[in-house]
Design a protein around this motif. Structure first.
Motif, PDB file in Angstrom:
ATOM      1  N   LYS A  12       0.868  -1.187   0.000  1.00 45.32           N
ATOM      2  CA  LYS A  12       0.000   0.000   0.000  1.00 45.32           C
ATOM      3  C   LYS A  12       0.900   1.231   0.000  1.00 45.32           C
ATOM      4  CE  LYS A  12      -3.582   2.697   0.493  1.00 45.32           C
ATOM      5  NZ  LYS A  12      -4.545   2.876  -0.605  1.00 45.32           N
ATOM      6  N   THR A  13       0.716   2.058  -1.003  1.00 42.95           N
ATOM      7  CA  THR A  13       1.533   3.274  -1.081  1.00 42.95           C
ATOM      8  C   THR A  13       0.641   4.503  -1.083  1.00 42.95           C
ATOM      9  OG1 THR A  13       1.526   3.147  -3.483  1.00 42.95           O
ATOM     10  CG2 THR A  13       3.410   2.166  -2.374  1.00 42.95           C
ATOM     11  N   TYR A  14       1.160   5.562  -0.509  1.00 41.23           N
ATOM     12  CA  TYR A  14       0.532   6.874  -0.583  1.00 41.23           C
ATOM     13  C   TYR A  14       1.556   7.783  -1.282  1.00 41.23           C
ATOM     14  CZ  TYR A  14      -2.789   5.253   2.959  1.00 41.23           C
ATOM     15  OH  TYR A  14      -3.758   4.566   3.645  1.00 41.23           O
ATOM     16  N   GLY A  15       1.442   7.892  -2.564  1.00 46.49           N
ATOM     17  CA  GLY A  15       2.462   8.640  -3.317  1.00 46.49           C
ATOM     18  C   GLY A  15       3.767   7.878  -3.260  1.00 46.49           C
ATOM     19  N   VAL A  16       4.806   8.516  -2.733  1.00 46.20           N
ATOM     20  CA  VAL A  16       6.108   7.839  -2.628  1.00 46.20           C
ATOM     21  C   VAL A  16       6.241   7.073  -1.312  1.00 46.20           C
ATOM     22  CG1 VAL A  16       7.298   9.451  -4.160  1.00 46.20           C
ATOM     23  CG2 VAL A  16       7.221   9.918  -1.705  1.00 46.20           C
ATOM     24  N   PHE A  17       5.346   7.332  -0.377  1.00 47.39           N
ATOM     25  CA  PHE A  17       5.433   6.682   0.935  1.00 47.39           C
ATOM     26  C   PHE A  17       4.827   5.278   0.876  1.00 47.39           C
ATOM     27  CE2 PHE A  17       5.726   6.034   5.332  1.00 47.39           C
ATOM     28  CZ  PHE A  17       4.502   5.620   5.845  1.00 47.39           C
ATOM     29  N   ARG A  18       5.614   4.272   1.309  1.00 48.17           N
ATOM     30  CA  ARG A  18       5.143   2.875   1.304  1.00 48.17           C
ATOM     31  C   ARG A  18       4.684   2.502   2.712  1.00 48.17           C
ATOM     32  NH1 ARG A  18       7.033   0.819  -3.720  1.00 48.17           N
ATOM     33  NH2 ARG A  18       6.573  -1.360  -3.299  1.00 48.17           N
ATOM     34  N   ALA A  19       3.379   2.504   2.921  1.00 46.31           N
ATOM     35  CA  ALA A  19       2.850   2.152   4.236  1.00 46.31           C
ATOM     36  C   ALA A  19       2.971   0.644   4.481  1.00 46.31           C
ATOM     37  CB  ALA A  19       1.392   2.580   4.345  1.00 46.31           C
ATOM     38  N   LEU A  20       2.794  -0.130   3.425  1.00 51.58           N
ATOM     39  CA  LEU A  20       3.018  -1.576   3.482  1.00 51.58           C
ATOM     40  C   LEU A  20       3.879  -1.950   2.287  1.00 51.58           C
ATOM     41  CD1 LEU A  20      -0.382  -3.351   4.327  1.00 51.58           C
ATOM     42  CD2 LEU A  20       1.644  -3.170   5.767  1.00 51.58           C
ATOM     43  N   ASP A  21       4.880  -2.772   2.542  1.00 55.37           N
ATOM     44  CA  ASP A  21       5.852  -3.042   1.480  1.00 55.37           C
ATOM     45  C   ASP A  21       6.054  -4.543   1.312  1.00 55.37           C
ATOM     46  OD1 ASP A  21       9.223  -1.698   0.818  1.00 55.37           O
ATOM     47  OD2 ASP A  21       7.853  -2.905  -0.393  1.00 55.37           O
ATOM     48  N   ASP A  22       5.377  -5.110   0.359  1.00 57.38           N
ATOM     49  CA  ASP A  22       5.593  -6.506  -0.035  1.00 57.38           C
ATOM     50  C   ASP A  22       5.424  -7.466   1.154  1.00 57.38           C
ATOM     51  OD1 ASP A  22       8.334  -8.439  -1.507  1.00 57.38           O
ATOM     52  OD2 ASP A  22       6.173  -8.526  -1.860  1.00 57.38           O
ATOM     53  N   VAL A  23       4.265  -7.370   1.793  1.00 55.95           N
ATOM     54  CA  VAL A  23       4.004  -8.200   2.977  1.00 55.95           C
ATOM     55  C   VAL A  23       3.326  -9.514   2.565  1.00 55.95           C
ATOM     56  CG1 VAL A  23       2.615  -8.334   5.082  1.00 55.95           C
ATOM     57  CG2 VAL A  23       3.855  -6.224   4.539  1.00 55.95           C
ATOM     58  N   SER A  24       3.914 -10.618   2.996  1.00 51.35           N
ATOM     59  CA  SER A  24       3.355 -11.943   2.673  1.00 51.35           C
ATOM     60  C   SER A  24       3.334 -12.806   3.933  1.00 51.35           C
ATOM     61  CB  SER A  24       4.197 -12.648   1.615  1.00 51.35           C
ATOM     62  OG  SER A  24       4.237 -11.908   0.420  1.00 51.35           O
ATOM     63  N   PHE A  25       2.181 -13.403   4.218  1.00 51.80           N
ATOM     64  CA  PHE A  25       2.076 -14.338   5.351  1.00 51.80           C
ATOM     65  C   PHE A  25       0.745 -15.060   5.251  1.00 51.80           C
ATOM     66  CE2 PHE A  25      -1.086 -12.150   7.962  1.00 51.80           C
ATOM     67  CZ  PHE A  25      -0.984 -10.842   7.546  1.00 51.80           C
ATOM     68  N   THR A  26       0.631 -16.157   6.009  1.00 48.80           N
ATOM     69  CA  THR A  26      -0.645 -16.863   6.097  1.00 48.80           C
ATOM     70  C   THR A  26      -0.974 -17.099   7.568  1.00 48.80           C
ATOM     71  OG1 THR A  26       0.417 -19.022   5.963  1.00 48.80           O
ATOM     72  CG2 THR A  26      -0.387 -18.091   3.885  1.00 48.80           C
ATOM     73  N   ILE A  27      -2.266 -17.205   7.832  1.00 48.21           N
ATOM     74  CA  ILE A  27      -2.731 -17.514   9.191  1.00 48.21           C
ATOM     75  C   ILE A  27      -3.714 -18.676   9.101  1.00 48.21           C
ATOM     76  CG2 ILE A  27      -4.078 -16.663  11.159  1.00 48.21           C
ATOM     77  CD1 ILE A  27      -2.954 -13.902  10.656  1.00 48.21           C
ATOM     78  N   GLU A  28      -3.458 -19.672   9.932  1.00 43.67           N
ATOM     79  CA  GLU A  28      -4.333 -20.848   9.956  1.00 43.67           C
ATOM     80  C   GLU A  28      -5.537 -20.576  10.855  1.00 43.67           C
ATOM     81  OE1 GLU A  28      -3.699 -23.543   8.114  1.00 43.67           O
ATOM     82  OE2 GLU A  28      -1.859 -22.640   7.356  1.00 43.67           O
ATOM     83  N   PRO A  29      -6.623 -21.333  10.656  1.00 41.19           N
ATOM     84  CA  PRO A  29      -7.774 -21.157  11.553  1.00 41.19           C
ATOM     85  C   PRO A  29      -7.429 -21.531  12.990  1.00 41.19           C
ATOM     86  CG  PRO A  29      -8.387 -22.406   9.592  1.00 41.19           C
ATOM     87  CD  PRO A  29      -6.903 -22.285   9.568  1.00 41.19           C
TER      88      PRO A  29
END
Lengths: 232, 263
Positions: A12-29
């Motif tokens: 998630k970016t706001y212009g040049v600012f990257r609030a989230l940068d290439d986040v990958s994960f999983t969560i099991e039930p």
């Protein structure tokens, strides 16, 4: 087992600012996962994307196989980090409102929790203290039989006794087949209830592991590990 | 449909807390003014009070509509861009339904206020003028050579469409404003100015086409107002408002669906 939540290269970016940068994960039930990080790390941004309050810039997020949207909102229960309800409403109005809009809302459970707290259903939100309002928000969130609970700073801004109550409420009232993703920077308080921990720093995921494994590997509490990671 | 009803009920309750007392107060004021006028005959000193209350009542009616429009905008802006938006957007409901429920609530309040305003106007008409009112209206329509029933119906429809199109434009402007990280109200206002300028341009083009169709010389002649021409302007304006409203609604829906940015 099919993960309840899968994020792949979420950005998630706001212009040049990257609030989230290439986040990958999983969560099991059935897992309680702590989303940990300093202020501005991207915790709230991640939760808002998953809750459908923000649109991602790139990557994907799947909750029980569906992208955040109208369908996922019917089985995801989200607790924002700010007061979002009309303050003139009574507790009974709020319960009726949630009952109407959410098919999985358990009115009896909500009323029971309110009674345990000594809250009158005729009380208006504006007449309650901040701590009481936080508890009301939590009651509304945890009274849903959701598949995924997203709690954004549920214990921020409340006294220690209220924190214990909130954490106890989370533990005793959530559906064991469901998962909870709690964002907080008060790790010492939540550590005892967590199954896994995700560390975010400047929008990036730097660590995701079971809490027991973290303690064994690093020979310290998650709170101490957090201080070490974010000091550097 | 069920969720739409719930949403409408929610918005109606949120706004009724302010609008119902406001409308009731204006009607009460008009009624009080009427009472003072009726008592002014045996008590002439009340004429001064009546002379003060009459313009205040008229201003009150105008103010009532202004309040409804402005507070409806404020209600929408807060619901869709501020913390209150978290509640609405966590509901398993499409953004189009949020827009439709806000719009429907606003239109209902306009109709209620309109009915109250008509009632107030009839209350405020001086007793001595009641008998002459029908005659005056008949003479006005005879001079204008128009069928009053058709024109009034289309005029009311056009006013409602105009008000609805205006609110849809506001929704589009707010949907653009919510894309900004800061100063969302200012951005929304700027977006509205831009959209409004485009609408005015389209309106002028439409009027020029209509007047050319009727063969009028815009700059030198003062042609008599014919019923057909008046109806064409009203119907043409209504179609334009439908187009503006639909386009604005589409823009707002698109932006809230694909580019939601709740902070």
């Amino acid at each position: 087992m099919t993960p309840i939540l899968t994020c792949e290269h979420l950005t998630k970016t706001y212009g040049v600012f990257r609030a989230l940068d290439d986040v990958s994960f999983t969560i099991e039930p059935g897992k309680i996962v702590g989303l940990l990080g300093e202020n501005g790390a991207g915790k709230s941004t991640l939760l808002k994307i998953l809750a459908g309050m923000l649109t991602k810039t790139s990557g994907s997020a799947q909750i029980d196989g569906n992208e955040p949207g109208v369908l996922t909102k019917s089985y995801v229960s989200y607790l924002p980090d700010k007061s979002y309800l009309q303050e003139w409403m009574k507790l009974s109005d709020l319960f009726a409102l949630f009952s109407r809009f959410f098919a999985d809302f358990d009115l009896q459970k909500a009323q029971g929790m309110a009674k345990d707290l000594g809250l009158s259903e005729k009380a208006r939100l504006k007449a309650m203290s901040k701590g009481m309002q936080e508890k009301v928000h939590l009651i509304l969130t945890m009274s849903r039989h959701a598949k995924l609970y997203l709690l954004d700073e549920p214990i921020g801004g409340v006294d220690p006794a209220a924190r214990d109550y909130i954490l106890d409420t989370i533990l005793t009232n959530f559906n064991e087949d469901a998962s909870i993703l709690i964002s907080t920077h008060m790790i010492a308080d939540v550590e005892q209830i967590l199954d896994e921990a995700i560390f975010l720093k400047q929008g990036k995921l730097i660590l995701h592991a079971p809490v027991d494994e973290l303690r064994e590997t690093h020979h310290q509490s998650v709170d101490a590990l957090f201080r070490e990671v974010y000091r550097s | 449909m069920k969720l739409f009803n719930h949403l409408f009920t929610y918005h109606f309750k949120c706004t009724a807390r302010i609008f119902l007392p406001l409308i009731f107060g204006i009607v009460l004021l008009a009624g009080f003014t009427k009472g003072v006028e009726s008592l002014a005959d045996p008590l002439p000193f009340l004429n001064f009070l009546y002379a003060f209350l009459l313009p205040v009542s008229i201003l009150g009616i105008v103010g009532m509509f202004l309040c409804i429009v402005l507070l409806s905008i404020r209600h929408f802006f807060r619901n869709m861009t501020s913390a209150h938006g978290y509640f609405l957007f966590m509901l398993p409901v499409k953004p189009s339904m949020h827009l439709a429920s806000h719009l429907f609530t606003y239109v209902i309040w306009l109709i209620v206020a309109g009915a109250a305003a008509v009632g107030c106007v009839f209350l405020l008409i001086p007793n001595s003028a009641y008998a002459q009112l029908g005659t005056i209206l008949d003479q006005v329509f005879a001079v204008l050579q128009i069928n009053e029933n058709r024109v009034i119906i289309i005029l009311i429809a056009m006013l409602l469409l105009s008000a609805t199109a205006f609110m849809c434009t506001i929704y589009a402007a707010v949907s653009i404003g919510q894309l900004a990280k800061e100063k969302r109200a200012v951005t929304s206002f700027a977006a509205y100015i831009g959209i409004y300028m485009i609408e005015q341009l389209l309106s002028v083009c439409m009027l020029i086409v209509l007047f050319l169709f009727f063969g009028m010389d815009l700059f030198t002649s003062t042609a008599a107002l014919s019923e057909n021409m008046l109806l064409s302007v009203l119907i043409g304006s209504s179609i334009l408002y439908v187009l503006i409203g639909t386009t604005s609604f589409f823009i707002a829906n698109r932006l809230f669906s694909k580019h939601l940015n709740l902070i």
